[in-house]
Design an enzyme around this catalytic site. Structure first.
Site, PDB file in Angstrom:
ATOM      1  N   ALA A 126      -1.276   0.617 -13.211  1.00 52.71           N
ATOM      2  CA  ALA A 126      -2.231  -0.291 -13.850  1.00 52.71           C
ATOM      3  C   ALA A 126      -2.443   0.012 -15.329  1.00 52.71           C
ATOM      4  CB  ALA A 126      -3.572  -0.211 -13.119  1.00 52.71           C
ATOM      5  N   THR A 157       0.629  -4.321  -1.197  1.00 50.83           N
ATOM      6  CA  THR A 157       0.023  -3.016  -0.966  1.00 50.83           C
ATOM      7  C   THR A 157      -0.850  -3.046   0.275  1.00 50.83           C
ATOM      8  OG1 THR A 157       0.089  -2.355  -3.285  1.00 50.83           O
ATOM      9  CG2 THR A 157      -1.566  -1.299  -1.920  1.00 50.83           C
ATOM     10  N   LYS A 165       4.048  -1.901   0.983  1.00 54.97           N
ATOM     11  CA  LYS A 165       3.881  -0.605   0.314  1.00 54.97           C
ATOM     12  C   LYS A 165       2.638   0.110   0.843  1.00 54.97           C
ATOM     13  CE  LYS A 165       3.118   1.341  -4.331  1.00 54.97           C
ATOM     14  NZ  LYS A 165       1.755   1.911  -4.140  1.00 54.97           N
ATOM     15  N   HIS A 199      -0.065   6.065  -2.424  1.00 57.34           N
ATOM     16  CA  HIS A 199      -0.738   5.587  -3.631  1.00 57.34           C
ATOM     17  C   HIS A 199      -0.885   6.711  -4.654  1.00 57.34           C
ATOM     18  CE1 HIS A 199      -2.892   1.672  -4.509  1.00 57.34           C
ATOM     19  NE2 HIS A 199      -3.143   2.347  -5.616  1.00 57.34           N
ATOM     20  N   ARG A 251      -4.045   8.772  -4.445  1.00 51.18           N
ATOM     21  CA  ARG A 251      -5.252   8.196  -5.048  1.00 51.18           C
ATOM     22  C   ARG A 251      -6.141   7.452  -4.057  1.00 51.18           C
ATOM     23  NH1 ARG A 251      -4.913   7.642 -10.640  1.00 51.18           N
ATOM     24  NH2 ARG A 251      -5.712   5.513 -10.806  1.00 51.18           N
ATOM     25  N   ARG A 291       3.373   7.647 -12.573  1.00 51.20           N
ATOM     26  CA  ARG A 291       2.753   8.258 -13.739  1.00 51.20           C
ATOM     27  C   ARG A 291       3.739   8.570 -14.869  1.00 51.20           C
ATOM     28  NH1 ARG A 291       0.164  10.347  -9.131  1.00 51.20           N
ATOM     29  NH2 ARG A 291      -2.128  10.115  -9.115  1.00 51.20           N
TER      30      ARG A 291
END
Length: 357
Positions: free
Chosen positions: A79, A154, A230, A254, A257, A309
């Site tokens: 995001a 998701t 996912k 995730h 997270r 990331r």
């Protein structure tokens, strides 16, 4: 000195980003146990290389859902890229196009999907199913019209996980920055994206806590492009997703997270691969930082990996060029690992190469 690997890129990004932004990108849920496990689990696997194999040429290319790509490495949906760099997701998309890799665009993109898709590469779209099916369908129709070639739904986010770093920092988006592809769908407007801390208060309207297998079947039925599910950690769920009409699954927690203390994704990958049994694509993300990690994931049955990331660290370091370098570094490490393990192509990366420590 430019980053020599993905870990260096994170260190440089940490020094360049505001603390609240770095923490938002880096954080995991609660005690961040799953976040740590994602990395540690790769270290617990050993590579048992073959020798005296002709590896003068190594082919990393593959085909995913009919698209030829130069490496088995995708950009996972992440995001708010414009928090890392003003060019945001458009810069990421240009970088992925340059290295012939697939980008999965987040629903929480800060750049319009039309601009991202215009970069020239292959773009898939990550979708949060809304409790209002009309909103879900309208968003899918828009992104497919823009050129997205697959939908990645998701499944692990009926509600937002608790990321205490964000709560402590009072994380919020700055004025004028928000998920632009959702702007006309939010019943209360962009102001909600600036409320509260973390994600829970800001975007709870877009989640569907009652999402069911029946609705997944419906989405697979009407979507004009392939649908992947996912957020799986179980073989039975993976089998059910394929039976519901999914073209593939993504083994993912995730990035640590959502629900803390779930297993590392690489540890459950073999169970999912066995359940899918060749009937669809199997991707895995979470903790991939080295070319050896990619090799291990493929050996355990993944068709490709996703990295989340690291693309943000590259973006923070040097925009489009930084993202391109991240993927080039990882692809180069994979090429070296393939040579040293005795694998001239991806098909040669078989399960006998990897054993628990």
């Amino acid at each position: 000195m430019s980053p020599q690997n993905l870990l260096d890129a994170e260190d440089l990004a940490r020094r360049r980003l505001p603390k609240s932004v770095y923490d938002y990108y880096r954080s995991g849920a609660w005690d961040e146990i799953s976040l740590a496990r994602n990395r540690e689990a790769y270290s617990d696997l050993e590579i048992h290389p073959r020798v005296l194999v002709d590896v003068s040429v190594r082919d990393r290319s593959t085909t995913l859902l009919g698209t030829a790509t130069g490496m088995p490495i995708l950009a996972a949906p992440t995001a708010f890229h414009r928090l890392a760099h003003p060019d945001g997701e458009a810069a990421t998309a240009r970088a992925l196009a340059a290295v012939n890799a697939i980008m999965v665009l987040s629903s929480l993109s800060t750049t319009a999907v039309e601009e991202v898709a215009a970069a020239g590469g292959t773009v898939w779209f990550q979708l949060y199913a809304n409790r209002d099916p009309a909103i879900t369908r309208a968003l899918v129709e828009r992104v497919v019209a823009a050129g997205c070639r697959a939908i990645m739904l998701t499944a692990d986010t009926p509600v937002w996980g608790v990321r205490e770093r964000d709560v402590r920092n009072g994380f919020h988006l700055p004025p004028g920055l928000g998920p632009v592809n959702l702007a006309n769908l939010d019943p209360e407007g962009e102001a909600r994206s600036r409320q509260g801390s973390g994600m829970g208060q800001a975007f709870d309207w877009m989640l569907h806590p009652a999402l069911s297998w029946k609705e997944l079947e419906s989405i697979c039925g009407w979507s004009p492009v392939p649908v992947l599910l996912k957020g799986l950690a179980r073989g039975d769920d993976a089998a059910r997703a394929i039976e519901a009409g999914c073209a593939g699954v993504v083994v993912s927690n995730h990035g640590g997270r959502q629900l803390d203390t779930v297993p590392a994704t690489i540890s459950v990958l073999p169970e999912v691969v066995e359940a899918v049994a060749g009937r669809g694509l199997v991707l895995v993300d979470g903790g991939v930082r080295r070319g050896t990690d990619v090799l291990k994931a493929i050996a355990l049955g993944a068709d490709a990996v996703q990295i989340g990331r690291p693309q943000l660290w590259g973006l923070a370091c040097d925009g489009e060029t930084g993202v391109q370098r991240v993927f080039e570094h990882l692809a180069h490490e994979l090429r070296v690992a393939m040579a040293l393990a005795g694998c001239p192509d991806l098909a040669a990366i078989t399960s006998d190469l990897v054993r628990p420590r």
